[in-house]
Design a protein around this motif. Structure first.
Motif, PDB file in Angstrom:
ATOM      1  N   VAL A  33       0.876  -1.168   0.000  1.00  5.84           N
ATOM      2  CA  VAL A  33       0.000   0.000   0.000  1.00  5.84           C
ATOM      3  C   VAL A  33       0.913   1.217   0.000  1.00  5.84           C
ATOM      4  O   VAL A  33       1.693   1.426   0.938  1.00  5.84           O
ATOM      5  CB  VAL A  33      -0.940   0.014   1.219  1.00  5.84           C
ATOM      6  CG1 VAL A  33      -1.761   1.303   1.229  1.00  5.84           C
ATOM      7  CG2 VAL A  33      -1.879  -1.183   1.170  1.00  5.84           C
ATOM      8  N   GLY A  59      -6.164  -0.920  -4.932  1.00  8.29           N
ATOM      9  CA  GLY A  59      -5.622  -0.251  -3.768  1.00  8.29           C
ATOM     10  C   GLY A  59      -4.238  -0.702  -3.360  1.00  8.29           C
ATOM     11  O   GLY A  59      -3.713  -0.258  -2.338  1.00  8.29           O
ATOM     12  N   GLN A  60      -3.630  -1.595  -4.142  1.00  7.19           N
ATOM     13  CA  GLN A  60      -2.301  -2.100  -3.825  1.00  7.19           C
ATOM     14  C   GLN A  60      -1.367  -1.908  -5.018  1.00  7.19           C
ATOM     15  O   GLN A  60      -1.805  -1.991  -6.166  1.00  7.19           O
ATOM     16  CB  GLN A  60      -2.344  -3.588  -3.486  1.00  7.19           C
ATOM     17  CG  GLN A  60      -3.197  -3.939  -2.285  1.00  7.19           C
ATOM     18  CD  GLN A  60      -3.251  -5.438  -2.085  1.00  7.19           C
ATOM     19  OE1 GLN A  60      -2.482  -6.007  -1.338  1.00  7.19           O
ATOM     20  NE2 GLN A  60      -4.174  -6.083  -2.767  1.00  7.19           N
ATOM     21  N   HIS A  92      -3.142  -4.114   7.090  1.00  8.81           N
ATOM     22  CA  HIS A  92      -2.986  -4.004   5.641  1.00  8.81           C
ATOM     23  C   HIS A  92      -4.334  -3.716   4.991  1.00  8.81           C
ATOM     24  O   HIS A  92      -4.441  -2.889   4.099  1.00  8.81           O
ATOM     25  CB  HIS A  92      -2.391  -5.308   5.095  1.00  8.81           C
ATOM     26  CG  HIS A  92      -1.966  -5.215   3.667  1.00  8.81           C
ATOM     27  ND1 HIS A  92      -0.805  -4.587   3.277  1.00  8.81           N
ATOM     28  CD2 HIS A  92      -2.550  -5.666   2.521  1.00  8.81           C
ATOM     29  CE1 HIS A  92      -0.681  -4.665   1.961  1.00  8.81           C
ATOM     30  NE2 HIS A  92      -1.733  -5.303   1.487  1.00  8.81           N
ATOM     31  N   GLU A  95      -5.328  -0.131   5.591  1.00  9.49           N
ATOM     32  CA  GLU A  95      -4.598   0.774   4.700  1.00  9.49           C
ATOM     33  C   GLU A  95      -5.197   0.745   3.300  1.00  9.49           C
ATOM     34  O   GLU A  95      -5.306   1.767   2.627  1.00  9.49           O
ATOM     35  CB  GLU A  95      -3.117   0.376   4.638  1.00  9.49           C
ATOM     36  CG  GLU A  95      -2.348   0.599   5.926  1.00  9.49           C
ATOM     37  CD  GLU A  95      -2.170   2.084   6.235  1.00  9.49           C
ATOM     38  OE1 GLU A  95      -2.407   2.922   5.347  1.00  9.49           O
ATOM     39  OE2 GLU A  95      -1.800   2.398   7.378  1.00  9.49           O
ATOM     40  N   MET A  96      -5.595  -0.467   2.856  1.00  4.29           N
ATOM     41  CA  MET A  96      -6.218  -0.578   1.534  1.00  4.29           C
ATOM     42  C   MET A  96      -7.544   0.175   1.485  1.00  4.29           C
ATOM     43  O   MET A  96      -7.873   0.844   0.508  1.00  4.29           O
ATOM     44  CB  MET A  96      -6.463  -2.046   1.188  1.00  4.29           C
ATOM     45  CG  MET A  96      -5.235  -2.798   0.735  1.00  4.29           C
ATOM     46  SD  MET A  96      -5.626  -4.510   0.365  1.00  4.29           S
ATOM     47  CE  MET A  96      -6.859  -4.330  -0.917  1.00  4.29           C
ATOM     48  N   LYS A  99      -7.040   3.694   1.107  1.00  2.32           N
ATOM     49  CA  LYS A  99      -6.491   4.014  -0.211  1.00  2.32           C
ATOM     50  C   LYS A  99      -7.574   4.116  -1.280  1.00  2.32           C
ATOM     51  O   LYS A  99      -7.519   4.940  -2.168  1.00  2.32           O
ATOM     52  CB  LYS A  99      -5.476   2.941  -0.595  1.00  2.32           C
ATOM     53  CG  LYS A  99      -4.722   3.220  -1.872  1.00  2.32           C
ATOM     54  CD  LYS A  99      -3.704   4.310  -1.687  1.00  2.32           C
ATOM     55  CE  LYS A  99      -2.930   4.535  -2.976  1.00  2.32           C
ATOM     56  NZ  LYS A  99      -2.072   5.704  -2.893  1.00  2.32           N
TER      57      LYS A  99
END
Length: 461
Positions: A33, A59-60, A92, A95-96, A99
């Motif tokens: 990310v 998103g990654q 994780h 965070e995605m 995003k």
């Protein structure tokens, strides 16, 4: 170049440590990310010898290294970031979410993918053991009454019998709940006191009277939908309790009430409802498969690689598990179609190897094609075929041709998680004819993809 060297090169090319929010990896890709993707040096990444592709998706930012290498690079990379070696999956995911915003369908598919990917090794091991048992039985290598055969039979069925426990643990992590409580709920749904539907045959389960409700004492071994629904409800109950239970007694009261409430609700309501939904999905797919026939194989085989681009193909494991768990079906008729689509990518990549004049493309093509024949397609898709575009289209045509053939010949498997050449092990137990037609389907896929690519004019700029 060793993994430490690669990790050191990656950090500045990705915009520095402060630009990397979190890092995880799957079977082939480093999944990151990134806070500001405009700071990424794409050209520099492409020039790293072991990088087979780098792109942004869902998103990654994902960098393909291939199986066996990506996990080593991930370990070196997180040390380079001064982070813990294993980034927490929940962090994780958060965070995605920050995003990007996915649509509900994409979120649901991603959720299923996150739940099932960690348990694939257990299913693969069981499927291979089933294949070994099938060959031992077909070729009379050992007696079916021998201790070796009996033990291997126990080993092969274990993962499917305790599947709700495995899913319960993984789903609880995904839903932000206690994974061990999830495993307990899976254990309740597969308790030895409940009749195993895999061995039900003509036997009828006993019924228990609870407050006027008649509860069938039948287990949920091998099922998917009941445990997914149960863990979702459990996560809501646990989170709700943690808000109202005092911290001083939280450790005792919250798990206790969570297990009791979820257990009752699961056996009385969720279990029967979930089984009905799971059977409805499986039977609907079976009907579509029977009615559409070859057309379904052509359509699914041609489109599967496009689904791989999104990373959502792992969500299909829930459907495949449902097919195997349904006693009226008991086989996986989707996997041979996926397998044909996968090896077709390898066939197209092989043709690229002979046609290309680009040294790096040529170097990537052979190992990536072999990886595709073994069931891992990301290196050949992102490293070769999708970059050149036309080979990807040729592979889709090859996958459609092979998919149509395996549906026409009713090729099936007894597990999921394996494609390409390894899938032969889970096709063999269902008969020599089944295995032969599967091999022919792969040859058709590879041959058509290779031939179409060969006659295409490639643009390598």
């Amino acid at each position: 170049m060793d993994v430490k060297e690669i990790a050191k090169k990656l950090v500045p090319l990705l915009g520095g440590k402060e630009n990397i929010a979190s890092a995880q990896h799957c079977a082939t890709r480093l999944r990151l990310v990134i806070r500001d993707e405009s700071k990424i040096d794409q050209k520099g990444l492409d020039e790293i010898e072991d990088v087979k592709g780098a792109f942004s998706n869902s998103g990654q930012f994902q960098i393909i290294f291939g199986t066996g290498l990506v996990n080593k690079i991930h370990a070196a990379f997180v040390k380079e970031l001064d982070a813990e070696e294993a980034a927490a999956p929940v962090d994780h995911q958060e965070e995605m979410k920050k995003k990007m915003k996915m649509n509900p369908f994409a979120r649901f598919a991603r959720m299923l993918s996150n739940i099932f990917v960690p348990i694939i090794p257990a299913i693969v091991a069981s499927g291979l053991l089933m294949g070994l048992l099938g060959m031992m039985k077909a070729f009379h290598w050992v007696s079916e009454d021998s201790a070796l055969f009996v033990l291997l039979d126990m080993f092969s069925g274990a993962a499917f019998i305790i599947l709700p426990i495995l899913i319960g643990f993984s789903a609880a992590k995904e839903f932000g709940s206690n994974p061990y409580l999830g495993a307990v709920i899976g254990g309740i749904l597969t308790h030895p006191m409940l009749l195993n539907p895999w061995t039900l045959a003509d036997a009828k389960p006993e019924y228990m009277d609870l407050f006027g409700l008649s509860i069938p004492l039948i287990g949920y071994q091998g099922t998917v939908v009941p445990i997914l629904l149960a863990i979702y409800v459990m996560s809501k109950i646990e989170k709700g309790l943690r808000k109202i239970v005092p911290n001083s007694v939280d450790l005792l009261v919250t798990p206790f009430l969570t297990v009791i409430i979820t257990g009752f609700v699961s056996l009385v309501f969720i279990g029967p409802f979930g089984r009905y939904i799971g059977d409805l999905i499986s039977i609907s797919l079976q009907s579509l498969y029977d009615v559409a026939g070859v057309f379904a194989g052509i359509l699914f085989g041609g489109l599967y690689s496009t689904i791989v681009l999104t990373g959502l193909q792992h969500s299909f494991h829930a459907i495949e598990a449902g097919l195997l768990a349904n006693p009226k079906i008991g086989v996986n008729f989707l996997l041979p179609i996926w397998a044909c689509a996968n090896v077709a990518q390898g066939g197209a990549g092989l043709a690229v190897y002979f046609k290309t004049k680009n040294a790096k493309t040529k170097k990537i093509a052979i190992p990536a094609a072999i990886s595709s024949f073994l069931g891992i397609t990301e290196p050949i898709i992102f490293g070769v075929n999708l970059r050149l575009r036309k080979p990807f289209i040729a592979a889709a045509i090859g996958g459609a041709a092979g998919g149509g053939y395996v549906v026409l010949m009713h090729v099936v498997a007894n597990a999921y998680g394996l494609t390409g050449i390894p899938m032969m092990a889970i096709a063999a137990p269902l008969g020599m004819s089944n295995l032969i037609h599967y091999i022919i389907g792969m040859i058709i896929s590879v041959g058509v993809a290779f031939g179409v690519t060969w006659f295409m004019k490639l643009k390598e700029d």
